[in-house]
Design an enzyme around this catalytic site. Structure first.
Site, short mmCIF file in Angstrom:
data_model
loop_
_atom_site.label_atom_id
_atom_site.label_comp_id
_atom_site.label_asym_id
_atom_site.label_seq_id
_atom_site.Cartn_x
_atom_site.Cartn_y
_atom_site.Cartn_z
N HIS A 160 31.09 59.66 50.08
CA HIS A 160 30.06 58.93 50.31
C HIS A 160 29.96 57.63 49.86
CE1 HIS A 160 28.82 63.32 50.62
NE2 HIS A 160 28.11 62.69 51.72
N VAL A 181 32.22 52.79 53.36
CA VAL A 181 33.19 53.17 54.44
C VAL A 181 32.72 54.03 55.29
CG1 VAL A 181 35.65 53.69 55.18
CG2 VAL A 181 35.00 52.20 53.08
N ASP A 198 27.62 62.03 61.75
CA ASP A 198 27.49 62.39 60.18
C ASP A 198 28.71 63.44 60.04
OD1 ASP A 198 26.91 61.98 57.49
OD2 ASP A 198 25.47 63.74 57.55
#
Length: 540
Positions: A260, A263, A410
């Site tokens: 997390h 990048v 995601d």
């Protein structure tokens, strides 16, 4: 037509009466926090300072106001340029001094998560917003932590130069004066610009792009995409404020997190761009939809602490109490984004009701990434597809598809080519294992998937693909009818799942943990990139 000339314009149905009534998951659900109240309400102010932000941001504003008042007037004989430079230097020095003083005082005070967990402190980080970085400190190392904090603060002096350099890259203006600051040489600039020309391809290597931009992949990518879509002109955005906001977002990602970090945010943004280009979706999207989609992708995990929500709850973290143990991290990501929007003034030129509406919709998108709401969104999406009642002419339905697209972006790592997918898988598992080690050290119950001795990378990835990624992308495949990109993603997904399954059963758990990529089965066709890397190159 710029947004201020015609408000939202005829194609932007911001006040569609169907918003929230057509889809089960609507934007109006996002801002109803029992603690904060809806963002539509005028923010409470004290002496001109907004109290709608979380406490550390308010403290930062108070400090800035105090420094401005204490600074007094500088002599009129000084030139404006020298005055600005000296004031900027004095402000940074004072900020470093206050950072050291506050950190020392904080270490002496009772800032522990739990009195039973000695050594777990809330350590001030370099960002501007609520503190959730968890570190293990010893008393003898406190002074060293203060010194390292000072070094991190000083490094921020170069941030403005980095972002100016990124803007020159986007305008293809490379400085050639001998005294200029070269953070990237001409060869690297050329390679980064070449990669931006192919940013819409599915095999885009975000790790390489981050190296070529000297760690500024998120800022550079967002500026480029805003230019591609003409959002800067449409919303009449100030470039200085835009760079400031994007720089704050990138800086508030924790680079020490294996997964997390900034990048990951850039990777999700690039994937979101690919999804916004899907033929079924692209023709229906308004400039507002694109703006919200890209902004939510960039900021959806900002200030992530590298631990999950159950960890914050069982350690009685203040954010868990603040958000009543519900979508704790996602709420914090959203509120931090709103704080940075207001601090940077990016939307300050827009009417108040418009900017607040945009903040609400950003919250709705970011809150949709809460994995605990996966079944809620998936069942609603499946129901719409079964009934064939999705109408992208409706703002509420477009917003719902943006939520689904962000959820896909995601968790799209297993849909990438094997070389990229494996890197992300190992990074996220490393972050899980770090949390497990932290829980073990303080005699906490080890969270699922966080036990390195029991949970191997192949086992974690096989389960994640089977129960989270595959069901979601099967429905997205149906929605796109299917598109070439969707077919490519599903091909990579099935091949990667087979490879992880082969690794899971081909080795003992100890071997797999030690060498997660050793003796991997060869892809069909014997070529690199899962044997399907060429497919990704052909996707526009």
């Amino acid at each position: 037509m710029p947004v201020l000339e015609g408000l939202w314009g005829p194609d932007l149905r911001m006040r569609d009466s169907s918003l929230g009534s057509q889809v089960g998951v609507c934007p109006d659900e996002a801002p109803r926090s029992p603690v904060w109240g809806p963002l539509r309400m005028p923010p409470v102010t004290c002496g001109g300072l907004s109290l709608a932000l979380e406490l550390p941001a308010l403290i930062r504003q108070l400090r800035a106001a105090w420094r401005a008042r204490r600074g007094g007037h500088l002599g009129p004989e000084r030139s404006q340029a020298s005055t600005w430079v000296e004031a900027e230097k004095e402000e940074e020095v004072e900020e470093v001094k206050h950072d050291i003083e506050d950190r020392s005082a904080h270490l002496e005070a009772d800032g522990r998560l739990n009195t039973g967990h000695a050594g777990v402190l809330l350590v001030e980080r370099r960002g501007s917003y609520p503190l959730i970085d968890l570190r293990i400190l010893k008393t003898s190392a406190q002074q060293g932590e203060v010194e390292s904090g000072t070094r991190r603060k000083v490094k921020r002096l170069l941030s403005f130069q980095r972002y100016c350099h990124a803007s020159r890259l986007l305008r293809r203006l490379v400085p050639h004066t001998p005294g200029s600051l070269h953070l990237l040489d001409d060869d690297y600039l050329g390679q980064a610009a070449h990669m931006l020309s192919k940013v819409g391809t599915w095999n885009f290597d975000i790790f390489l792009f981050d190296r070529l931009t000297n760690g500024n992949s998120l800022v550079t990518l967002l500026c480029h995409l805003f230019n591609v879509y003409g959002l800067i002109h449409h919303f009449q955005l100030d470039m200085v404020k835009l760079h400031r906001f994007l720089g704050m977002v990138q800086e508030d990602y924790h680079s020490q997190n294996p997964y997390h970090n900034a990048v990951h945010a850039a990777d999700v943004t690039q994937a979101m761009y690919c999804y916004l280009k899907e033929p079924k979706l692209a023709e229906q999207l308004s400039p507002l939809d694109v703006f919200l989609g890209l902004m939510a992708a960039a900021a959806h995990d900002v200030d992530h602490p590298g631990v999950n929500q159950p960890f914050l709850i069982k350690t009685r973290h203040h954010l868990a109490s603040l958000y009543q143990n519900t979508s704790v991290l996602e709420s914090h990501h959203w509120r931090s984004t709103v704080g940075m929007l207001r601090e940077s003034g990016l939307l300050s030129h827009l009417p108040a009701d418009m900017s607040q509406d945009m903040e609400q919709q950003l919250g709705s998108l970011i809150l949709a990434t809460d994995i605990s709401r996966q079944n809620e969104f998936l069942s609603t999406f499946r129901e719409h597809l079964d009934n064939q009642d999705l109408d992208l002419q409706l703002a509420s339905h477009r917003h719902f598809i943006l939520q689904i697209a962000l959820k896909c972006a995601d968790v799209c790592n297993p849909c990438r080519v094997w070389e990229l997918s494996r890197q992300w898988s190992e990074r996220v598992c490393e972050e899980f294992y770090r949390q497990g080690d932290l829980e073990r050290k303080f005699d906490l119950e080890i969270s699922p998937l966080c036990n390195q001795q029991a949970d191997s990378v192949p086992a974690i990835q096989t389960g994640f693909i089977s129960y989270i990624v595959e069901p979601l992308f099967e429905e997205w495949h149906r929605f796109t009818e299917p598109s070439p990109l969707s077919q490519t993603m599903m091909g990579h997904l099935h091949k990667n799942k087979a490879r992880w399954s082969g690794l899971r059963y081909a080795h003992t758990p100890s071997d797999t943990q030690t060498h997660p990529s050793a003796e991997e089965p060869k892809p069909e066709g014997g070529g690199g990139g899962e044997g399907g890397g060429g497919e990704g190159e052909d996707i526009p």
